[in-house]
Design an enzyme around this catalytic site. Structure first.
Site, PDB file in Angstrom:
ATOM      1  N   SER A   2     -18.816 -13.719   4.083  1.00  0.00           N
ATOM      2  CA  SER A   2     -17.772 -12.762   4.409  1.00  0.00           C
ATOM      3  C   SER A   2     -17.402 -12.003   3.144  1.00  0.00           C
ATOM      4  O   SER A   2     -17.492 -12.540   2.038  1.00  0.00           O
ATOM      5  CB  SER A   2     -16.556 -13.524   4.923  1.00  0.00           C
ATOM      6  OG  SER A   2     -15.377 -12.807   4.674  1.00  0.00           O
ATOM      7  N   HIS A  32     -18.985 -28.589  31.980  1.00  0.00           N
ATOM      8  CA  HIS A  32     -17.632 -28.030  31.826  1.00  0.00           C
ATOM      9  C   HIS A  32     -17.230 -28.002  30.351  1.00  0.00           C
ATOM     10  O   HIS A  32     -16.059 -28.074  30.029  1.00  0.00           O
ATOM     11  CB  HIS A  32     -16.585 -28.844  32.589  1.00  0.00           C
ATOM     12  CG  HIS A  32     -16.851 -29.042  34.053  1.00  0.00           C
ATOM     13  ND1 HIS A  32     -16.255 -28.272  35.018  1.00  0.00           N
ATOM     14  CD2 HIS A  32     -17.643 -29.922  34.719  1.00  0.00           C
ATOM     15  CE1 HIS A  32     -16.649 -28.690  36.226  1.00  0.00           C
ATOM     16  NE2 HIS A  32     -17.497 -29.675  36.069  1.00  0.00           N
ATOM     17  N   LYS A  39     -17.111 -18.686   3.602  1.00  0.00           N
ATOM     18  CA  LYS A  39     -17.793 -18.534   4.890  1.00  0.00           C
ATOM     19  C   LYS A  39     -19.326 -18.601   4.837  1.00  0.00           C
ATOM     20  O   LYS A  39     -19.940 -18.074   3.918  1.00  0.00           O
ATOM     21  CB  LYS A  39     -17.403 -17.182   5.531  1.00  0.00           C
ATOM     22  CG  LYS A  39     -16.000 -17.121   6.056  1.00  0.00           C
ATOM     23  CD  LYS A  39     -15.656 -18.149   7.116  1.00  0.00           C
ATOM     24  CE  LYS A  39     -16.318 -17.951   8.450  1.00  0.00           C
ATOM     25  NZ  LYS A  39     -15.821 -16.882   9.274  1.00  0.00           N
ATOM     26  N   GLU A  69     -25.255 -14.741  16.770  1.00  0.00           N
ATOM     27  CA  GLU A  69     -24.339 -13.839  17.470  1.00  0.00           C
ATOM     28  C   GLU A  69     -25.071 -12.600  17.980  1.00  0.00           C
ATOM     29  O   GLU A  69     -24.845 -12.133  19.086  1.00  0.00           O
ATOM     30  CB  GLU A  69     -23.214 -13.410  16.529  1.00  0.00           C
ATOM     31  CG  GLU A  69     -22.297 -14.561  16.134  1.00  0.00           C
ATOM     32  CD  GLU A  69     -21.274 -14.137  15.089  1.00  0.00           C
ATOM     33  OE1 GLU A  69     -21.660 -14.031  13.909  1.00  0.00           O
ATOM     34  OE2 GLU A  69     -20.117 -13.895  15.459  1.00  0.00           O
ATOM     35  N   ASN A  97     -21.763 -17.798   8.001  1.00  0.00           N
ATOM     36  CA  ASN A  97     -21.796 -17.464   9.428  1.00  0.00           C
ATOM     37  C   ASN A  97     -23.225 -17.344   9.932  1.00  0.00           C
ATOM     38  O   ASN A  97     -24.113 -16.924   9.209  1.00  0.00           O
ATOM     39  CB  ASN A  97     -21.096 -16.132   9.658  1.00  0.00           C
ATOM     40  CG  ASN A  97     -19.662 -16.161   9.175  1.00  0.00           C
ATOM     41  OD1 ASN A  97     -18.967 -17.154   9.374  1.00  0.00           O
ATOM     42  ND2 ASN A  97     -19.235 -15.096   8.518  1.00  0.00           N
TER      43      ASN A  97
END
Lengths: 451, 451, 451, 451
Positions: free
Chosen positions: A279, A157, A285, A292, A287
């Site tokens: 970014s 969960h 940033k 993704e 990333n």
């Protein structure tokens, strides 16, 4: 260029022709060599049943090999007017070898040529994917071993649940990859049926030898009923694509985990700097775009799968041109899946667990069940022990995470990931694959040396 | 009723409880017996590792058998407050057998109980579907034989193409059903792994014997990595559902054909009157609604499949409650597929080819290729023969349809449908299934007699 | 080429870069002009708030126009290393105009640039699709009028039901196309919101004037909440793609009808020879491949739609790189839908009803209901009349099909297709579209002349 | 019970009947009142054109009202043999009112009855969903206002990006809900067309007054072309279901966010204890199952949507029985969406931002862009400022989060969420809805009082 079916002057409206053929013009060059293989086997068989003379076969074989050479040099590309690879090849053969070229299409149809081409293409690509999936399993299994003793919270969960380990996490994906091998094998087997001889969809009134072409092309068996051959167009592709879907689904799930585990809040893994992007607006940033994009690709593969299923779903029996639209998702599906596996292997090899962070993350609540089991061992029924610990969570003392991991020593527990067995399985599967690959290579060599 | 996890007075908001549990309250009774089987094996294993005494096991076994009896009489239905079948059963055991009931949940979680229940349910249902699919193949193969010599136009692009036969048409679906058996077997095999012992998702720090429960429950092997056990929730279901999708896809295609073949324009089949419905407004109508509803059902099964894939697709590792929503499509998918196969068998047994109509439908154009082959036999290259016939279609003489069918005597041609071989395959597959069924029955008998 | 976010020497792993950027490298050139439009408006606004001097704006405008010129000559293509169109343009501006180029990215992010580009692209393409759909409606409506008095059997359950007309059949699709216009309008409206200024997803701590750029770019309103701007990525695309799905769904249904109506068994339409293809094996074939390929395309569009929905579905708030994968289906979806509409218009203009065949197809059973109504007119309750006719189908006398058509003179009946009203609606819609198109053109002209 | 279309003794095979009608037997009671409404309007119209006498209308109206009463008491349930609600009602009317009952079916078909029923059902349900969506928007907007000044990190790529606020997060979903209202309105409008009079699919040769029944039933316009009426079966449902899909998609995304924000690692929200569940094995767990189940429901709705699209997609023109299978997903889709909205409203009202945790989460890196803008304000071009800050991240001083939020004072920035405007819009939309609801109620009252 004249179409095989053109009997007089009326040509197809050029707008219609463009609409009807543009996908094939882009994609069919990927099928060139398979069409040549099929033509070789078919011509040889025609020789055996007396339609083509051995001499004519020699002429055709030479012309067909010219096509292979041109294709290798990327000089056999289709252009507007060529319709499809089958038309282009027959026209080439007629130009290049004359009369024998006019005989090659005896007892076959473009319908079974494309079916055959897709089977051969599918076979070659499945062998590749099969190998890549085993490589992924192998890499994941090694990482599982490497990080077997690094504790990590286990989540249910999305909440901290019980102690887990980085090894268990990698191992879960290794085992899943092995299950995917079973899907690949089933797809491989069902794809490994020779459709050649089904012609338009209903066979031919000529004494062709389907068993011979089957053998020459290395298929395991003849796909029997001629109509079923054509009806299985799309069906086999969807079975293959389903295996690819499961592979990318696992990689997507793994990437989702990585996205969560690399947030600054979790911060469980260090990602190699050459794998992160910045970014254009925010100077700070870093990333993990690659994760993704691995997360998203399953949706692309799923859409290819669904496209094939949906096109195939409502068609009546026999060949229908709609099937042509299953080619693109099928071909692109293989390419994309290969890339996704390759990137997944690269990614997992470039993330490193942060031991200190993970150690701190092993908070007391993770051991509540273990504590309850402590009371169970003293004779208290579990449900009572559960209540007692549940009402006194603060009573959980400090526990040594690593020792705790080792306590789960049942099969598949953190203390017994059974990695050696997985290694054995992977090696066993590699041998099976190796045999299949060699058989395939041998088939192709023999085919090119037919006379 | 008190939940297993309730440690004090705060209960779940009743609106939330209703929303969270209503599907389970409707569906879980289908899992009752499987939860009992799993509990028996688990309790026996707990005895072997010293958590439960042999005497306590006897008490639990009796209570568990009471549940089986109640379930048979449909008296173990869930009602609001029961949460799910696992909670209901543990509460029953505690009420019925006291302390042993409080011990049953040692070393297990509802997460692996539901996983186990779905595997056992899936196994039982797959065996049913397997048998029904073989029956369908068998019926289709018989019809293929029965109508082997009834000519029927073969269509491509929905246009008359070449001679076919009613036997070839039925035979195509028989062979496809046999290919589906391979998908069922793969699904069966992947489903045949014991997840019990994975607990919440990360195993337990207790020396449980996963191999023992695996054997008692008749699984082929232990699913190793505990986390993978939970991660495979949804995955295995989707693999099973994919097999069901292919089965219904074939039936949908067959129903589409029947819809076309029974239009008054084609008029190839006579449908038993007790299989057609009328219209409330048009006095003359006789519709084959049953074929329409078989045509549509594939979309329902596809939506079940997609639901399972989509729910599973984006979840992170470890148990997530979202998985609960895969239960309904999984359970309903089996029920619907069984009905669809049953109806398909009924339908094909109640349509009769109209010989005269079919004979008239065998128009000359169907023989154009055969005519071209006539010229080929005289030595003309096929492409020239094609042109010649193409420009002189009227030159096609009357041909005897049946003789023409027989001319396609290659493997899988109209003159050689290879029906005996298909019969042999079906019988072979029936034996395999029979063995599996007996194994399963024996496992259950042994399980109920454990002591 | 250096990335905007590169702050030192570590570059992205080239394999990763290829995987991450290859789709953009192929597709982003379609967005070049929109990125220029957005940059013009943004730069102008930066001038108004004092970040850029009017002189610097002039320099930037000139550089941006150079890009437009290069793009028109197809000389602004992306190559490996360029990352995406935004990076390429900023790098070009810095090279071409120096310091002003280094200022252009103030207060914006590539996240809102791509969002903006897709909105502008979507707007331009929606205007095209809108016009094409109206043209389709118009052609269908004309055909409905032309063939208003040609009877044709009406089918339900694929069985002959009641008298219909070719006009009614064409008219059904005309009206459906008009309903689709409503979906296009809703999509247009929701797409017509300016996201510029949302930056990475959370706005910027600078006093930018979002209303100004909104007006300059011709949007109807500012999309307010910055986070919502980014969360609507994919959402707006899916709403647009849903409209395209409905358009192609109608065309697929129409093509399915044409496939049935052009079988030799129905034989209702004559298809222009330049629209049919032959077979490479069967000399007699004339297939309507174009209808098959129009029938299949809806599945391709549906897969684009589903891809966008699925990628968007499980992402958390804020920009995620996964969104990049929604670009391809979005851009290709527009292209394909345009082609499909164009081909559908061509196809319907090239099929001709065969009056004689249709007349013969108007068999007596089609008039059973009319006969029952005859009894109703004499006072018999309908259900009795239905029974009487149902039991005496042979009693149906010959009826004049055309007169029968005219008897259905209620709104939308065969005798009153209401074509003039549809014409009026189409013309009304054309005016609305015309206004939108002019507004858009004016906006672009003004934008290019900003100073 | 005798079917309307039964003309003599042959009944449908009972297995077939069960398969064909079982879904309708379960679902059709939800359509009872709408079938009565339609019958009232239809009978009244038949009176006006002289088929039924005013006296007979009175008799029918009384019988129809009896059905309404029975239905309210849940005493008009369908049982096996009843076929569908239309058959059941006609049989009831014939039993109850004799001859007038035998007239009611004049000039209509069950095909247009079910079409009509679904439109009326859809209308009533859309009005409910419309109201619930506005309530959700309203609650979210209030929470946006309430938490406007509570800072929260804003994420892109799941990494900390720039300062955001709890208010911005709630506000994003409020605005999205308002966009969904536009989809509901479009669906409502397209659904608001009267199909009655299309009969089987091709109208009737009787001078029925379609405009009259349209007005009596409160539709905005007559759906013109009779064939289009039937072809739009499934189409309208899919347009409605698409609106529901977008609603649940937003809620799923919001639930995904909540799942992340309530992990112990993020820990941004406190969830009311009566909204969390525990684990049966782990004493310490508090899970937000409700958010997981809201996250998963979008996949269920998507599968309903896809089912409708797929069933509708490949059918030829005119009524086909396959459409029956679109009823279940349509009806269940509304029920589930209502529950999901209700639960979403409950959930957001029961989570509370943890101010302290959020404050700590506002780490320096979030302000890097702001710092770069600081340099921009001093005249440095942005790209240079970006580089400078990027290479000196440690130079970011402590910043007051709240003041920082306020600096983004452009439209839709954290300092200007524009909540009042949203409130205004919501109130405006509520008025529109209120008018629609009143119109609908008035229509029903008038209908029941017809004489």
């Amino acid at each position: 260029m004249k179409k095989l079916w053109q009997k007089n002057q009326e040509a197809l409206n050029p707008l219609v022709e463009r609409f009807e053929t543009e996908n094939d013009l882009l994609l069919d060059h990927k099928l060139t060599k398979f069409d040549v293989y099929g033509s070789l086997a078919h011509a040889y068989m025609l020789t055996k049943i007396g339609i083509i003379s051995p001499k004519e076969f020699g002429v055709l074989r030479n012309s067909l090999k010219k096509i292979l050479d041109l294709d290798k040099k990327d000089s056999f590309k289709l252009k507007f007017g060529d319709e499809d690879i089958h038309t282009k090849i027959e026209n080439f053969l007629i130009n290049d070898s004359g009369k024998p070229g006019e005989k090659i299409h005896t007892a076959r149809s473009r319908n079974d040529q494309v079916l055959l081409n897709l089977r051969l293409f599918g076979k070659e690509k499945l062998l590749e994917i099969w190998g890549e999936t085993l490589q992924l399993a192998s890499v994941l299994n090694s990482l599982s071993q490497k990080f077997e003793e690094i504790p990590m919270p286990g989540y249910t969960h999305m909440q901290k649940a019980m102690p887990s380990s980085v090894g268990m996490w990698f191992g879960a994906y290794a085992e899943s990859a092995l299950d995917n091998i079973q899907l690949i094998k089933t797809a491989f087997e069902l794809n490994n049926q020779s459709p050649l001889g089904s012609a338009a969809s209903y066979g031919v009134p000529l004494p062709i030898d389907r068993q011979l072409v089957c053998k020459l092309l290395g298929f395991e068996k003849v796909q029997n009923n001629s109509l079923y051959c054509q009806n299985s167009r799309g069906k086999i592709e969807s079975i293959i694509m389903f295996a690819l879907l499961q592979i990318t689904l696992d990689i997507s799930k793994m990437a989702s985990d990585i996205m969560i585990f690399t947030t600054s809040e979790f911060n469980f893994f260090d990602v190699n700097k050459t794998f992160t992007s910045g970014s254009s607006i925010m100077p700070q940033k870093k990333n993990v775009d690659i994760a993704e994009l691995l997360r998203s690709k399953v949706h692309v593969i799923e859409s290819y799968f669904t496209q094939i299923i949906n096109i195939t779903k409502n068609l009546p029996s026999g060949y229908n041109r709609d099937s042509q639209d299953t080619k693109k998702p099928f071909i692109e599906g293989f390419d994309l899946t290969s890339k996704v596996i390759e990137m997944a292997i690269l990614l997992v090899a470039n993330i490193t667990p942060k031991k200190d962070v993970l150690k701190k993350a092993m908070t007391e609540d993770l051991y509540a069940t273990e504590k309850a089991y402590g009371l169970v061992k003293q004779g208290m029924p579990f449900r009572q022990a559960y209540m007692e610990i549940g009402q006194n969570l603060s009573a959980i003392d400090d526990i040594n995470p690593l020792e705790s991991l080792k306590m789960s020593k049942h099969i598949g527990g953190t203390g017994n990931l059974n990695i050696k067995n997985t290694t054995r399985q992977i090696n066993f599967e590699k041998k099976i694959l190796n045999t299949k690959q060699k058989e395939y290579q041998k088939t192709i060599i023999n085919l090119l040396n037919l006379n």
